[in-house]
Scaffold this active site. Sequence first.
Site, PDB file in Angstrom:
ATOM      1  N   GLU A   1     -10.618 -20.418 -16.547  1.00 35.69           N
ATOM      2  CA  GLU A   1      -9.904 -20.270 -17.813  1.00 35.69           C
ATOM      3  C   GLU A   1     -10.723 -20.697 -19.026  1.00 35.69           C
ATOM      4  O   GLU A   1     -10.311 -20.425 -20.160  1.00 35.69           O
ATOM      5  CB  GLU A   1      -8.605 -21.073 -17.759  1.00 35.69           C
TER       6      GLU A   1
ATOM      7  N   LYS B   1     -14.680 -24.049 -15.563  1.00 32.15           N
ATOM      8  CA  LYS B   1     -13.637 -25.016 -15.252  1.00 32.15           C
ATOM      9  C   LYS B   1     -13.459 -25.161 -13.747  1.00 32.15           C
ATOM     10  O   LYS B   1     -13.271 -26.255 -13.233  1.00 32.15           O
ATOM     11  CB  LYS B   1     -12.319 -24.566 -15.885  1.00 32.15           C
ATOM     12  N   GLN B   2     -13.522 -24.020 -13.028  1.00 28.69           N
ATOM     13  CA  GLN B   2     -13.219 -24.017 -11.603  1.00 28.69           C
ATOM     14  C   GLN B   2     -13.885 -22.811 -10.959  1.00 28.69           C
ATOM     15  O   GLN B   2     -14.481 -21.982 -11.637  1.00 28.69           O
ATOM     16  CB  GLN B   2     -11.713 -23.968 -11.375  1.00 28.69           C
TER      17      GLN B   2
ATOM     18  N   TRP C   1      -0.244 -18.399 -10.003  1.00 32.51           N
ATOM     19  CA  TRP C   1      -0.848 -17.833  -8.801  1.00 32.51           C
ATOM     20  C   TRP C   1      -1.021 -18.881  -7.701  1.00 32.51           C
ATOM     21  O   TRP C   1      -1.492 -18.556  -6.612  1.00 32.51           O
ATOM     22  CB  TRP C   1      -2.204 -17.203  -9.129  1.00 32.51           C
ATOM     23  N   ASP C   2      -0.619 -20.127  -7.986  1.00 38.54           N
ATOM     24  CA  ASP C   2      -0.806 -21.198  -7.001  1.00 38.54           C
ATOM     25  C   ASP C   2      -0.126 -20.888  -5.672  1.00 38.54           C
ATOM     26  O   ASP C   2      -0.505 -21.437  -4.632  1.00 38.54           O
ATOM     27  CB  ASP C   2      -0.270 -22.524  -7.559  1.00 38.54           C
TER      28      ASP C   2
END
Length: 795
Positions: A492, A612-613, A353-354
């Site tokens: 994730e 994580k993010q 998805w970047d």
Amino acid sequence: MRRPAEDWRLTFEGFDPRAEGVREVLCAVGNGYLVTRGAAPEARADGVHYPGTYLAGCYDRAASAIGGGTVENEDLVNCPNWLPLTFRPVGGEWFAGPPAEQRLELDLRRGVLTRHALVVDGQGRRTRLLQRRIASQAQPHLAALETELLPENWSGPLEVRSELDGTVTTSGVARYRGLTVQHLRPLDQGADEDGLLLLRVETVNSRRLIALAARTRVHRAGSPVPTATDVRTGPGRAAQFLTVEAAEGVPLTVEKTVAVYTDRDRAVGAPLDTAAVLVSSAAGFEQLVQEHALRWAELWRRCRIDADFDGLGTLRLHLFHLLQTYSEHSVDLDVGIPARGLHGEAYRGHVFWDELFVLQLLNLRFPELARSVLRYRARRLDAARRAARTAGLRGAMYPWQSAGDGREESQQLHLNPLSGRWLPDHSHLQRHVGSAVAYNVWQYYQATGDVDFLATTGAEMLLEIARFWSSAAEHDPGRGRYSIRGVVGPDEYHDGYPGADRPGLDDNAYTNVLASWVLARGLDTVDALPEYRREELLERLALDRAELDRWQEVGRHLHVPFHDGVLSQFEGYQHLAELDWDRYRRHYPDLRRLDRILEAEGDSVNRYKASKQADALMLFYLFSAHEVRDLLRRLGYRAGEELLRRTVRYYLPRTVHGSTLSAVVHAWVLTRSNRRASWRFFRDALAADRHDLLGGTTAEGIHLGAMAGTVDLLQRCYTGLEIREDALWLDPRLPSALGRLELDLRYRGHWGVTVAVDRHTVEVGLPESRQQPIEVRFRGSSTTVRPGERHTFSL
């Protein structure tokens, strides 16, 4: 004081084996067709160096035995190494590095990598080495290396070895080395009657032919030098040995020019014959550089962004690598944007998805490239439909990881290097990738007004993704709402509930709100289509009024969880335990891979409120706070002014930023509430690859989404630039460290829209050549800017 010239150069002094992998990535040269890492020409893969050349879209599938089972992966292939070139005084040892002295300099403006070195052999003979390297932006099938050799204290016969090496393996990531790494099969090698080296290999399973032809010539003072030549070959290798007379203090120049083709390139018969024709007629190195630099000058004009801060050089490095990964030469290749560029083998060269972080930049600079990326997704729409049917759903379910044919390429197992255990991988449950594709389609349409693309390509993707979300949503009679179950959000770390017997989470807030947005845009798309195309597409997809009414129903009644006055990352998040952050920070100086740390301790990050993010905060990256409030209100939830601030304050101390994308998102969402903190995250994102902040990952490939994201922070975030409702919206918030920002954009098909922001004013200008005025909205006011005008707003 910042020196403008330094903004265009990346320089490394000396040789540091610990940093070589990072330098090879940052000094890579490419053109959108191929990228070659900045490894030394004399180097072999030895644990310090890793020569690598990657062709866009060149994948190979292979099975590997793991833990008594078999897994299958499709890898971006490390293609034949065209670089190998070394030398020796006859009777001496071949130079294999490292040199006694070295300086690497990457000229970003011209796309030239230069190496200055001193070589001292075992007999004390000193030779100055000056090497320049390009991957031509003018002729994408050509790469070239020029080597100047200057004997400082000796004279005599000098031998040069120039080679093509097709025996390389795809083994650049330590975690993957227990898997199949042999992806090339030698076919032919040798030299023709004109002295060209020839090599032909094929990928083992995808059977893609790759052909290289190399011309090596020696000059002194611009004139050819007589050489004694010998050719030696072995399976997958062809080497040419040239012996010349060298004189102390007199430089010799060796030019190596290489052509690369595959059997999938356009307008090509036999790839090896085509490569030989191209390289034999190629100009000398200096002319190749001039043509190449001209193309880079054109690119930089279209990427103009001037900002008054000391990180502009790194920002240009990020743009440089984006344009090497995806360029005009990528458009006809049917390739997506690999998350780690074409610079290494991390993530196996897959497309994630970047692109969500990349296309917002391309939409306003190179919309033709953005359109090509979307066409990559469109060509894999049928694969996404098959995936949805296999899951018992309708519409299109795009894969979390994509490569050649659009099937799901996410790994089934992943290795935790801390524990040595192979663990189940559930990242394929990140269904939000489909929403990212839909978002990219709509944003491209908004930025370009390209109704033709929407009608012929984009609408079908967007409608099928909306259909998928409608199909995936299950009605919950108790709530009177719809739920989306068994998914994973952008964070994730959380891929299931503690102790659950199935993976996946329910009602991830980011997934559900974005699904609601997709369903609304699906209805808007139907209205936006020309009437003839609307009827055709509705008939083709068998979309009737009942189904469209369901989209309206589901899109307004998806469940979004809240707790403590903030968006919950997913349903039940509030019941997770708080991590003992102080204890873990004392024991582990770097918590970015907290999931690995806890698993190695026999624990699971699924038990804790630790991310994580950015996850829920991603909504505030894609949409303004006002738009997020409108989306939540459309879903029937009260959303006040403080929702963003409370949600940011809640998740920020619970996030370890294990992804480079996290710093980009946090810099974005903090802009309105804490500009100083926003700037800190921006600087972290800017330094992520330049200083390898994630500890060794940069050597495996750049983080392209974060690189593009840093540029977009200046382009759209700090200018407050949005494109919606047929207007440019501006609401700048410059951090105190950023004095002035000026850039050129391409908007609705016309180039040359200038936006300049400083502490006191915002200025928007149009060139004389633009035929149509544009509407600009600034903090509640609306102004029409006409061709040749520059309008100034006061802050």
